[in-house]
Design a protein around this motif. Structure first.
Motif, PDB file in Angstrom:
ATOM      1  N   GLY A   1     148.247 -40.538   3.883  1.00  0.00           N
ATOM      2  CA  GLY A   1     148.148 -41.942   4.589  1.00  0.00           C
ATOM      3  C   GLY A   1     147.565 -42.996   3.779  1.00  0.00           C
ATOM      4  N   GLU A   2     147.960 -44.436   3.958  1.00  0.00           N
ATOM      5  CA  GLU A   2     147.481 -45.380   3.506  1.00  0.00           C
ATOM      6  C   GLU A   2     145.996 -45.608   3.447  1.00  0.00           C
ATOM      7  N   LEU A   3     145.486 -45.365   4.609  1.00  0.00           N
ATOM      8  CA  LEU A   3     144.006 -45.410   4.681  1.00  0.00           C
ATOM      9  C   LEU A   3     143.062 -44.580   3.623  1.00  0.00           C
ATOM     10  N   VAL A   4     143.628 -43.319   3.803  1.00  0.00           N
ATOM     11  CA  VAL A   4     143.071 -42.314   2.749  1.00  0.00           C
ATOM     12  C   VAL A   4     143.130 -42.768   1.248  1.00  0.00           C
ATOM     13  N   LEU A   5     144.198 -43.488   0.854  1.00  0.00           N
ATOM     14  CA  LEU A   5     144.476 -43.991  -0.329  1.00  0.00           C
ATOM     15  C   LEU A   5     143.574 -44.985  -0.688  1.00  0.00           C
ATOM     16  N   ILE A   6     143.340 -46.206   0.515  1.00  0.00           N
ATOM     17  CA  ILE A   6     142.359 -47.057   0.086  1.00  0.00           C
ATOM     18  C   ILE A   6     140.890 -46.679  -0.310  1.00  0.00           C
ATOM     19  N   GLU A   7     140.524 -45.546   0.838  1.00  0.00           N
ATOM     20  CA  GLU A   7     139.154 -45.014   0.682  1.00  0.00           C
ATOM     21  C   GLU A   7     138.922 -44.406  -0.632  1.00  0.00           C
ATOM     22  N   SER A   8     140.233 -43.634  -1.057  1.00  0.00           N
ATOM     23  CA  SER A   8     139.831 -42.933  -2.423  1.00  0.00           C
ATOM     24  C   SER A   8     139.699 -43.859  -3.468  1.00  0.00           C
ATOM     25  N   PHE A   9     140.649 -44.914  -3.490  1.00  0.00           N
ATOM     26  CA  PHE A   9     140.457 -46.312  -4.358  1.00  0.00           C
ATOM     27  C   PHE A   9     139.179 -46.671  -4.631  1.00  0.00           C
ATOM     28  N   ASP A  10     138.744 -46.905  -3.363  1.00  0.00           N
ATOM     29  CA  ASP A  10     137.185 -47.397  -3.252  1.00  0.00           C
ATOM     30  C   ASP A  10     135.958 -46.532  -3.918  1.00  0.00           C
ATOM     31  N   LYS A  11     136.361 -45.386  -3.419  1.00  0.00           N
ATOM     32  CA  LYS A  11     135.193 -44.308  -3.930  1.00  0.00           C
ATOM     33  C   LYS A  11     135.210 -44.212  -5.578  1.00  0.00           C
ATOM     34  N   LEU A  12     136.737 -44.311  -6.066  1.00  0.00           N
ATOM     35  CA  LEU A  12     136.829 -44.198  -7.640  1.00  0.00           C
ATOM     36  C   LEU A  12     136.056 -45.586  -8.115  1.00  0.00           C
ATOM     37  N   GLU A  13     136.463 -46.656  -7.543  1.00  0.00           N
ATOM     38  CA  GLU A  13     135.935 -47.991  -8.053  1.00  0.00           C
ATOM     39  C   GLU A  13     134.342 -47.877  -7.999  1.00  0.00           C
ATOM     40  N   ASP A  14     133.728 -47.146  -7.077  1.00  0.00           N
ATOM     41  CA  ASP A  14     132.433 -47.324  -6.824  1.00  0.00           C
ATOM     42  C   ASP A  14     131.886 -46.301  -7.990  1.00  0.00           C
ATOM     43  N   ALA A  15     132.408 -45.269  -8.305  1.00  0.00           N
ATOM     44  CA  ALA A  15     132.128 -44.450  -9.336  1.00  0.00           C
ATOM     45  C   ALA A  15     132.110 -44.972 -10.541  1.00  0.00           C
ATOM     46  N   GLY A  16     133.107 -45.684 -10.789  1.00  0.00           N
ATOM     47  CA  GLY A  16     133.158 -46.677 -11.901  1.00  0.00           C
ATOM     48  C   GLY A  16     132.072 -47.635 -12.167  1.00  0.00           C
ATOM     49  N   TYR A  17     131.855 -48.174 -10.844  1.00  0.00           N
ATOM     50  CA  TYR A  17     130.804 -49.298 -11.075  1.00  0.00           C
ATOM     51  C   TYR A  17     129.441 -48.713 -11.689  1.00  0.00           C
ATOM     52  N   ALA A  18     129.131 -47.669 -11.150  1.00  0.00           N
ATOM     53  CA  ALA A  18     127.790 -46.738 -11.427  1.00  0.00           C
ATOM     54  C   ALA A  18     127.946 -46.695 -12.763  1.00  0.00           C
ATOM     55  N   VAL A  19     128.922 -46.296 -13.541  1.00  0.00           N
ATOM     56  CA  VAL A  19     128.795 -46.121 -14.845  1.00  0.00           C
ATOM     57  C   VAL A  19     128.953 -47.540 -15.489  1.00  0.00           C
ATOM     58  N   GLY A  20     129.519 -48.380 -15.280  1.00  0.00           N
ATOM     59  CA  GLY A  20     129.639 -49.843 -15.747  1.00  0.00           C
ATOM     60  C   GLY A  20     128.237 -50.362 -15.767  1.00  0.00           C
ATOM     61  N   VAL A  21     127.309 -50.086 -14.924  1.00  0.00           N
ATOM     62  CA  VAL A  21     125.805 -50.671 -14.775  1.00  0.00           C
ATOM     63  C   VAL A  21     125.074 -49.861 -15.968  1.00  0.00           C
ATOM     64  N   ARG A  22     125.473 -48.803 -16.374  1.00  0.00           N
ATOM     65  CA  ARG A  22     124.853 -48.201 -17.412  1.00  0.00           C
ATOM     66  C   ARG A  22     125.318 -48.458 -18.967  1.00  0.00           C
ATOM     67  N   VAL A  23     126.620 -48.922 -18.858  1.00  0.00           N
ATOM     68  CA  VAL A  23     127.548 -49.172 -20.163  1.00  0.00           C
ATOM     69  C   VAL A  23     127.169 -50.318 -20.878  1.00  0.00           C
TER      70      VAL A  23
END
Length: 106
Positions: A2-24
């Motif tokens: 479903g589209e909602l699951v894709l959006i949630e997965s996309f948001d989780k992946l971006e949040d994980a990337g954000y945490a890395v960016g904070v340290r990079v």
């Protein structure tokens, strides 16, 4: 899937990337990876686009066919947003796939 699951997965992946960016941010002084290009957007005064023809995460991560247009570049977008936010530049960062002749969609 479903589209909602894709959006949630996309948001989780971006949040994980954000945490890395904070340290990079600190590491950027020691090692640089140059993008293919940096372009100024035309729709907004503060819009810029970083172009990378072969984004590493898209080259080595296989996206199941049922996830359609899911772009693992969201992780990199999160890293960029984390770096910019923590350097004092609040930003909206998104990942987009732009077709290039002769290149398949990751």
């Amino acid at each position: 899937m479903g589209e909602l699951v894709l959006i949630e997965s996309f948001d989780k992946l971006e949040d994980a990337g954000y945490a890395v960016g904070v340290r990079v941010l600190e590491l950027l002084c020691h090692r640089e990876k140059i993008a293919d290009s940096l372009e100024k957007g035309t729709e907004h005064e503060d819009e810029y686009m970083i172009s990378e023809k072969e984004l590493l995460v898209n080259r080595f991560i296989s996206v199941p066919k049922d996830m359609g247009s899911f772009n693992c570049g969201a992780f990199v977008a999160g890293i960029v947003r984390g770096v910019l936010d923590n350097a004092g530049f609040l930003a909206v960062v998104t990942a987009h796939f732009v077709p290039v002749d002769g290149q398949q969609r990751p």
